[in-house]
Design an enzyme around this catalytic site. Structure first.
Site, PDB file in Angstrom:
ATOM      1  N   ASP A  51      37.507  73.145  79.753  1.00 48.88           N
ATOM      2  CA  ASP A  51      36.326  73.383  78.931  1.00 48.88           C
ATOM      3  C   ASP A  51      35.996  74.874  79.112  1.00 48.88           C
ATOM      4  OD1 ASP A  51      33.789  73.693  77.918  1.00 48.88           O
ATOM      5  OD2 ASP A  51      32.943  71.930  78.895  1.00 48.88           O
ATOM      6  N   ASN A  78      38.803  82.752  70.447  1.00 49.48           N
ATOM      7  CA  ASN A  78      38.772  81.965  69.218  1.00 49.48           C
ATOM      8  C   ASN A  78      37.938  80.695  69.346  1.00 49.48           C
ATOM      9  OD1 ASN A  78      39.991  80.622  66.667  1.00 49.48           O
ATOM     10  ND2 ASN A  78      40.639  79.279  68.333  1.00 49.48           N
ATOM     11  N   SER A 129      34.368  85.926  64.699  1.00 50.53           N
ATOM     12  CA  SER A 129      32.999  85.786  64.203  1.00 50.53           C
ATOM     13  C   SER A 129      33.033  84.934  62.936  1.00 50.53           C
ATOM     14  CB  SER A 129      32.386  87.161  63.946  1.00 50.53           C
ATOM     15  OG  SER A 129      31.026  87.018  63.587  1.00 50.53           O
ATOM     16  N   TYR A 143      24.346  78.664  64.836  1.00 52.84           N
ATOM     17  CA  TYR A 143      25.757  79.081  64.783  1.00 52.84           C
ATOM     18  C   TYR A 143      25.855  80.578  64.480  1.00 52.84           C
ATOM     19  CZ  TYR A 143      30.556  79.362  62.954  1.00 52.84           C
ATOM     20  OH  TYR A 143      31.854  79.710  62.716  1.00 52.84           O
ATOM     21  N   LYS A 147      27.191  83.834  66.874  1.00 55.47           N
ATOM     22  CA  LYS A 147      28.251  84.758  66.458  1.00 55.47           C
ATOM     23  C   LYS A 147      27.702  86.182  66.317  1.00 55.47           C
ATOM     24  CE  LYS A 147      31.817  81.927  66.025  1.00 55.47           C
ATOM     25  NZ  LYS A 147      33.040  82.087  66.847  1.00 55.47           N
ATOM     26  N   THR A 178      39.502  73.685  58.330  1.00 53.24           N
ATOM     27  CA  THR A 178      39.769  73.279  59.709  1.00 53.24           C
ATOM     28  C   THR A 178      38.793  72.169  60.057  1.00 53.24           C
ATOM     29  OG1 THR A 178      38.148  74.797  60.652  1.00 53.24           O
ATOM     30  CG2 THR A 178      40.389  75.652  60.378  1.00 53.24           C
TER      31      THR A 178
END
Lengths: 233, 109
Positions: A51, A78, A129, A143, A147, A178
């Site tokens: 993790d 990533n 990002s 979120y 970033k 994704t």
């Protein structure tokens, strides 16, 4: 410049997996990590099932890595999680988890990696990002904020790490198919794409292309930059 | 395959002499990248950071990373630049002597 030692976080799936496959095909040694096992099997691929928010596990991973190789050339932060929710409805624990994964983990990997990168001829850090930062997307406050923190970290780290010969840049993808975007409603994705200059989904190869530019030895003057896909600015 | 496991080399007893040798070795390595006019003095009572040393803050960062790594090599896993170090009235990084004492103290906690 094949034969680089490349560390990529979040290689179990999505962009991270595509990045790992790209670097393996380019002849690099790739170290990946993620909460899940990896489907990748390659003699130049090493996977740590951890993790990334577990600081002790990250340190143990680096201790193990240092026994295997003295030098690291590339770190690609990533690993990331998304949270699509209204500010007023987002649980505090969710905000904390997003910040831990998208920012703190990238910081802790960077902190450990720079120690191994000083021996590299072309040391590179690339952070992932998102266009959600410049587009200030409603419903993605946490979120985008995580970033955004990563982007500021990228710019400041670029200054601190330049004397060590390490560049630090970021790439901000627009929507890519994704697991991270799978839960986002189609109309919401379409609204993002409508704000792009290039109005289509991106593919992992678009991210690879920007990262390869950052990684080139000739890119030693390119640092502290954030490049968004799709013409978003 | 260049990612094969290597051997760890951990020591259990951490003496001030061992810590001092790690610090001095890191300073010797730092000197290799420094010009003749800005060499660090290599001695048990030498200054590291401050008005009597040519080391700037960036040089200190690099040196502390090397020292942390060297200490790991002798089985001493410590973080040198945390709040405690920064909040002390007199910086533990001012001299070899003060740094060895500081490392010894946190290593034995």
């Amino acid at each position: 410049m094949p034969g680089r030692h490349v560390l990529i976080t979040g290689t179990s799936r999505g962009i991270g997996e595509a990045l790992a496959e790209h670097h393996l095909a380019a002849g690099d040694c790739v170290v990946g990590c993620g909460r899940s096992k990896s489907a990748l099997t390659h003699e130049r691929y090493l996977h740590f099932q951890i993790d990334v928010t577990d600081a002790a596990a990250v340190q143990a991973m680096f201790r193990d890595l240092k026994k295997r190789t003295k030098t690291l050339d590339v770190l690609i932060n990533n690993a990331g999680v998304a949270s699509m929710n209204a500010v007023a409805l987002t649980p505090v624990d969710t905000a904390r988890r997003v910040m831990e994964t998208n920012f703190i983990a990238a910081f802790s990997f960077t902190r450990e990696a720079v120690r191994m990168m000083r021996g590299s001829a072309a040391a590179r850090i690339v952070n992932l990002s998102t266009v959600a930062v410049p587009l200030r997307l409603e419903g993605e406050a946490v979120y985008a904020a995580s970033k955004s923190a990563l982007e500021t970290f990228t710019r400041v780290a670029a200054r601190e790490l330049a004397p060590f010969g390490i560049t630090c840049n970021a790439v901000g993808p627009c929507p890519i198919k994704t697991k991270l975007t799978a839960g986002v409603p189609d109309d919401k994705i379409q609204r993002i794409i409508d704000q792009q200059a290039v109005r289509r989904w991106a593919v992992p190869a678009d991210v690879v292309n920007v990262i390869e530019f950052f990684l080139r030895p000739e890119s030693s003057m390119i640092t502290g930059q954030v490049v968004y896909l799709g013409g978003v600015s | 395959m260049s990612l094969a496991p290597g051997n760890s080399n951990r020591s259990i007893d951490i003496t001030d002499d061992a810590i001092r040798e790690v610090v001095l070795e890191a300073m010797r390595n730092a000197n290799e990248a420094r010009d003749a006019a800005s060499q660090l003095a290599i001695a048990a009572d030498a200054p590291i950071f401050g008005p009597d040393s040519p080391l700037d803050s960036l040089g200190l960062v690099g040196l502390l990373m090397d020292i942390e790594e060297g200490l790991q090599g002798i089985g001493c896993d410590v973080v040198l630049s945390d709040e405690r170090a920064v909040s002390q009235k007199r910086s533990p990084f001012r001299s070899v002597q003060s740094l060895v004492a500081y490392v010894g103290a946190i290593a034995r906690e």
